[in-house]
Write a protein that holds these residues in place. Structure first.
Motif, PDB file in Angstrom:
ATOM      1  N   ALA A 102      -4.794   7.115  -1.153  1.00  0.00           N
ATOM      2  CA  ALA A 102      -4.459   5.947  -0.333  1.00  0.00           C
ATOM      3  C   ALA A 102      -3.061   6.077   0.267  1.00  0.00           C
ATOM      4  O   ALA A 102      -2.154   6.620  -0.364  1.00  0.00           O
ATOM      5  N   ILE A 103      -2.891   5.598   1.497  1.00  0.00           N
ATOM      6  CA  ILE A 103      -1.543   5.530   2.075  1.00  0.00           C
ATOM      7  C   ILE A 103      -0.954   4.123   1.879  1.00  0.00           C
ATOM      8  O   ILE A 103       0.251   3.942   1.986  1.00  0.00           O
ATOM      9  N   VAL A 104      -1.826   3.159   1.615  1.00  0.00           N
ATOM     10  CA  VAL A 104      -1.369   1.845   1.132  1.00  0.00           C
ATOM     11  C   VAL A 104      -2.087   1.599  -0.177  1.00  0.00           C
ATOM     12  O   VAL A 104      -3.313   1.705  -0.240  1.00  0.00           O
ATOM     13  N   ARG A 105      -1.325   1.310  -1.214  1.00  0.00           N
ATOM     14  CA  ARG A 105      -1.948   0.947  -2.492  1.00  0.00           C
ATOM     15  C   ARG A 105      -1.214  -0.268  -3.043  1.00  0.00           C
ATOM     16  O   ARG A 105      -0.108  -0.157  -3.582  1.00  0.00           O
ATOM     17  N   LEU A 106      -1.832  -1.401  -2.842  1.00  0.00           N
ATOM     18  CA  LEU A 106      -1.282  -2.654  -3.344  1.00  0.00           C
ATOM     19  C   LEU A 106      -2.121  -3.025  -4.564  1.00  0.00           C
ATOM     20  O   LEU A 106      -3.349  -3.111  -4.466  1.00  0.00           O
ATOM     21  N   THR A 107      -1.476  -3.208  -5.701  1.00  0.00           N
ATOM     22  CA  THR A 107      -2.260  -3.472  -6.914  1.00  0.00           C
ATOM     23  C   THR A 107      -1.753  -4.732  -7.621  1.00  0.00           C
ATOM     24  O   THR A 107      -0.564  -4.875  -7.881  1.00  0.00           O
ATOM     25  N   GLY A 108      -2.685  -5.615  -7.888  1.00  0.00           N
ATOM     26  CA  GLY A 108      -2.373  -6.831  -8.649  1.00  0.00           C
ATOM     27  C   GLY A 108      -1.232  -7.639  -8.045  1.00  0.00           C
ATOM     28  O   GLY A 108      -0.415  -8.218  -8.774  1.00  0.00           O
ATOM     29  N   ALA A 109      -1.197  -7.698  -6.696  1.00  0.00           N
ATOM     30  CA  ALA A 109      -0.055  -8.339  -6.025  1.00  0.00           C
ATOM     31  C   ALA A 109      -0.043  -9.848  -6.252  1.00  0.00           C
ATOM     32  O   ALA A 109      -1.018 -10.551  -5.954  1.00  0.00           O
ATOM     33  N   VAL A 110       1.072 -10.315  -6.764  1.00  0.00           N
ATOM     34  CA  VAL A 110       1.283 -11.755  -6.967  1.00  0.00           C
ATOM     35  C   VAL A 110       2.532 -12.135  -6.183  1.00  0.00           C
ATOM     36  O   VAL A 110       3.577 -11.492  -6.307  1.00  0.00           O
ATOM     37  N   ALA A 111       2.407 -13.165  -5.322  1.00  0.00           N
ATOM     38  CA  ALA A 111       3.559 -13.609  -4.527  1.00  0.00           C
ATOM     39  C   ALA A 111       3.459 -15.102  -4.281  1.00  0.00           C
ATOM     40  O   ALA A 111       2.362 -15.673  -4.211  1.00  0.00           O
TER      41      ALA A 111
ATOM     42  N   SER B 185      -6.281  -1.262  -0.672  1.00  0.00           N
ATOM     43  CA  SER B 185      -5.932   0.130  -0.375  1.00  0.00           C
ATOM     44  C   SER B 185      -6.386   0.478   1.031  1.00  0.00           C
ATOM     45  O   SER B 185      -7.360  -0.069   1.537  1.00  0.00           O
ATOM     46  N   VAL B 186      -5.629   1.386   1.652  1.00  0.00           N
ATOM     47  CA  VAL B 186      -6.000   1.930   2.953  1.00  0.00           C
ATOM     48  C   VAL B 186      -5.789   3.435   2.856  1.00  0.00           C
ATOM     49  O   VAL B 186      -4.733   3.888   2.399  1.00  0.00           O
ATOM     50  N   ARG B 187      -6.795   4.187   3.266  1.00  0.00           N
ATOM     51  CA  ARG B 187      -6.700   5.650   3.181  1.00  0.00           C
ATOM     52  C   ARG B 187      -6.469   6.243   4.566  1.00  0.00           C
ATOM     53  O   ARG B 187      -6.669   5.564   5.570  1.00  0.00           O
ATOM     54  N   PRO B 188      -6.047   7.500   4.622  1.00  0.00           N
ATOM     55  CA  PRO B 188      -5.743   8.084   5.932  1.00  0.00           C
ATOM     56  C   PRO B 188      -6.942   7.987   6.873  1.00  0.00           C
ATOM     57  O   PRO B 188      -8.067   8.285   6.483  1.00  0.00           O
ATOM     58  N   GLY B 189      -6.692   7.575   8.084  1.00  0.00           N
ATOM     59  CA  GLY B 189      -7.741   7.506   9.086  1.00  0.00           C
ATOM     60  C   GLY B 189      -8.691   6.332   8.926  1.00  0.00           C
ATOM     61  O   GLY B 189      -9.603   6.145   9.731  1.00  0.00           O
ATOM     62  N   GLU B 190      -8.488   5.522   7.907  1.00  0.00           N
ATOM     63  CA  GLU B 190      -9.417   4.416   7.633  1.00  0.00           C
ATOM     64  C   GLU B 190      -9.022   3.169   8.419  1.00  0.00           C
ATOM     65  O   GLU B 190      -7.837   2.914   8.647  1.00  0.00           O
TER      66      GLU B 190
ATOM     67  N   LEU C 147       7.105  -9.072  -3.938  1.00  0.00           N
ATOM     68  CA  LEU C 147       6.096  -9.301  -4.978  1.00  0.00           C
ATOM     69  C   LEU C 147       6.765  -9.811  -6.240  1.00  0.00           C
ATOM     70  O   LEU C 147       7.810  -9.314  -6.645  1.00  0.00           O
ATOM     71  N   GLU C 148       6.150 -10.817  -6.843  1.00  0.00           N
ATOM     72  CA  GLU C 148       6.630 -11.267  -8.160  1.00  0.00           C
ATOM     73  C   GLU C 148       6.091 -10.360  -9.246  1.00  0.00           C
ATOM     74  O   GLU C 148       6.765 -10.064 -10.225  1.00  0.00           O
ATOM     75  N   ARG C 149       4.838  -9.944  -9.029  1.00  0.00           N
ATOM     76  CA  ARG C 149       4.214  -8.995  -9.954  1.00  0.00           C
ATOM     77  C   ARG C 149       3.306  -8.080  -9.161  1.00  0.00           C
ATOM     78  O   ARG C 149       2.912  -8.393  -8.044  1.00  0.00           O
ATOM     79  N   GLY C 150       2.982  -6.941  -9.759  1.00  0.00           N
ATOM     80  CA  GLY C 150       2.084  -6.017  -9.082  1.00  0.00           C
ATOM     81  C   GLY C 150       2.833  -4.817  -8.551  1.00  0.00           C
ATOM     82  O   GLY C 150       4.051  -4.715  -8.689  1.00  0.00           O
ATOM     83  N   GLY C 151       2.088  -3.919  -7.928  1.00  0.00           N
ATOM     84  CA  GLY C 151       2.692  -2.678  -7.443  1.00  0.00           C
ATOM     85  C   GLY C 151       2.352  -2.420  -5.991  1.00  0.00           C
ATOM     86  O   GLY C 151       1.339  -2.899  -5.472  1.00  0.00           O
ATOM     87  N   LEU C 152       3.239  -1.664  -5.344  1.00  0.00           N
ATOM     88  CA  LEU C 152       2.997  -1.257  -3.964  1.00  0.00           C
ATOM     89  C   LEU C 152       3.467   0.180  -3.796  1.00  0.00           C
ATOM     90  O   LEU C 152       4.611   0.519  -4.114  1.00  0.00           O
ATOM     91  N   GLU C 153       2.549   1.014  -3.329  1.00  0.00           N
ATOM     92  CA  GLU C 153       2.902   2.384  -2.944  1.00  0.00           C
ATOM     93  C   GLU C 153       2.538   2.579  -1.492  1.00  0.00           C
ATOM     94  O   GLU C 153       1.482   2.148  -1.041  1.00  0.00           O
ATOM     95  N   LEU C 154       3.436   3.250  -0.752  1.00  0.00           N
ATOM     96  CA  LEU C 154       3.171   3.579   0.646  1.00  0.00           C
ATOM     97  C   LEU C 154       3.239   5.091   0.794  1.00  0.00           C
ATOM     98  O   LEU C 154       4.239   5.713   0.393  1.00  0.00           O
ATOM     99  N   PHE C 155       2.195   5.679   1.316  1.00  0.00           N
ATOM    100  CA  PHE C 155       2.112   7.131   1.477  1.00  0.00           C
ATOM    101  C   PHE C 155       2.454   7.843   0.162  1.00  0.00           C
ATOM    102  O   PHE C 155       3.170   8.838   0.144  1.00  0.00           O
ATOM    103  N   GLY C 156       1.963   7.280  -0.921  1.00  0.00           N
ATOM    104  CA  GLY C 156       2.127   7.909  -2.226  1.00  0.00           C
ATOM    105  C   GLY C 156       3.483   7.688  -2.870  1.00  0.00           C
ATOM    106  O   GLY C 156       3.752   8.224  -3.950  1.00  0.00           O
ATOM    107  N   THR C 157       4.354   6.891  -2.213  1.00  0.00           N
ATOM    108  CA  THR C 157       5.708   6.673  -2.741  1.00  0.00           C
ATOM    109  C   THR C 157       5.851   5.212  -3.161  1.00  0.00           C
ATOM    110  O   THR C 157       5.479   4.313  -2.404  1.00  0.00           O
ATOM    111  N   PRO C 158       6.411   4.965  -4.355  1.00  0.00           N
ATOM    112  CA  PRO C 158       6.639   3.563  -4.738  1.00  0.00           C
ATOM    113  C   PRO C 158       7.515   2.866  -3.687  1.00  0.00           C
ATOM    114  O   PRO C 158       8.430   3.494  -3.123  1.00  0.00           O
ATOM    115  N   TYR C 159       7.220   1.612  -3.433  1.00  0.00           N
ATOM    116  CA  TYR C 159       7.918   0.867  -2.378  1.00  0.00           C
ATOM    117  C   TYR C 159       9.442   1.001  -2.462  1.00  0.00           C
ATOM    118  O   TYR C 159      10.117   1.206  -1.453  1.00  0.00           O
TER     119      TYR C 159
END
Ligand SMILES: Nc1ncnc2c1ncn2[C@@H]1O[C@H](COP(=O)(O)OP(=O)(O)OP(=O)(O)O)[C@@H](O)[C@H]1O
Length: 291
Positions: free
Chosen positions: A30-39, A53-58, A83-95
């Motif tokens: 995934a190039i976007v991986r948002l997990t358990g996002a709480v805001a 999640s969003v993958r390349p070309g998707e 985000l108050e809780r949860g994770g975000l990775e963009l292009f495989g890198t933590p936000y």
């Protein structure tokens, strides 16, 4: 509109693993991986554990009723809502460590192009090049990129006009040109079709199709798939800050039993279908009019 368009506009290449035959986008990282996002906004919980999640070309469409948290979700992806809780990775890198913002083009929800600032169309689009050249003076290739982006949305002849003097649809085209000018790998658009005239809708659909053909991934906030449906790989339906459905659009199946069947966008001529709430969302394409 897009009747003749398909996702297979461009042959897959070795450098584009998401498009290799037998290698669906779902298999790529995934190039976007948002997990358990709480805001929360204004002290009120808005996102309550969103996975996206969003993958390349998707091409992913984020759907849901008004206030379900669509805009907040994409704003959290670009870091505009913490985000108050949860994770975000963009292009495989933590936000927190992500710096490659030039790889992302963002088109906010409409009416912000003019913003009361007396800027010309060219000036607004040029700001989309800032991540590329940082504080260096604009070079020829930057100016050419601005021209290309303006041309792609049919606004090159308005380059010197003030954005405040444009129609809403034209302002939307300017915002799209600004997002395109850096040739992003990920294009995020918040309700690009809302309140846009038919001509601009066509320009937008054509532009999106060529971005997808170029290999860009797209995350779209939409009220309904409409003319963009042929381009959409996956639909994520939000309800009350939670993901109610995540899967491919399923035409001609009438999946009324799917979870999250909010009423999304009523039409005067299809009230007989809106009790399911799926009309126009791409989760069903039940005929809109009785035979
Ligand atoms: N700045 C803000 N302060 C407080 N609450 C907000 C703010 N922005 C949005 N909200 C609230 O957060 C919730 C989700 O808003 P959001 O804009 O993400 O929804 P949406 O699904 O994009 O809706 P729409 O389809 O109407 O654009 C709504 O209840 C909204 O009132």
């Amino acid at each position: 509109m897009l009747q003749n368009s398909t996702k297979d506009v461009t042959p897959p290449t070795d450098s584009d693993p998401a498009r290799l035959p037998g290698t669906p986008a779902a298999a790529a990282p995934a190039i976007v991986r948002l997990t358990g996002a709480v805001a929360s906004l204004g002290g009120r919980p808005v996102l309550r554990g969103v996975d996206l999640s969003v993958r390349p070309g998707e091409v992913v469409a984020l759907l849901g009723a008004n206030g379900s948290g669509k805009s907040t979700t994409v704003k959290s992806v670009i870091g505009a809502v913490p985000l108050e809780r949860g994770g975000l990775e963009l292009f495989g890198t933590p936000y927190a460590k992500f710096r490659q913002w030039h790889r992302i083009g963002y088109v906010p929800q409409r009416t912000t192009a003019a913003g009361g600032v007396p800027a010309t169309v060219r000036e607004v689009v040029s700001t989309g090049r800032l991540p590329q050249h940082r504080l260096l003076p604009f070079r020829r290739k930057d100016r050419e990129a601005v021209d290309r982006a303006l041309d792609a949305v049919g606004m090159l002849d308005r380059a010197r006009d003030g954005v405040a003097d444009l129609s809403g649809g034209q302002q939307q085209r300017v915002l799209i040109a600004r997002a395109l000018v850096g040739s992003p790998d990920l294009l995020i658009m918040d309700e690009p079709m809302a309140g846009v005239d038919a001509a601009s809708q066509q320009v937008l659909a054509d532009t999106l199709r060529s971005e997808v053909a170029r290999g860009a991934a797209v995350l779209l906030v939409l009220h309904e798939l409409g003319p963009l449906e042929p381009l959409i790989d996956r639909v994520v339906l939000l309800r009350d800050g939670c993901v109610a459905h995540d899967g491919p659009p399923v035409p001609n199946t009438g999946l009324h039993a799917l979870p999250g069947h909010d009423h999304v966008h009523p039409h005067a001529d299809d009230h007989h279908l809106t009790s399911t709430g799926l009309t126009g969302t791409g989760l069903t394409t039940t005929p809109r009019r009785p035979a």
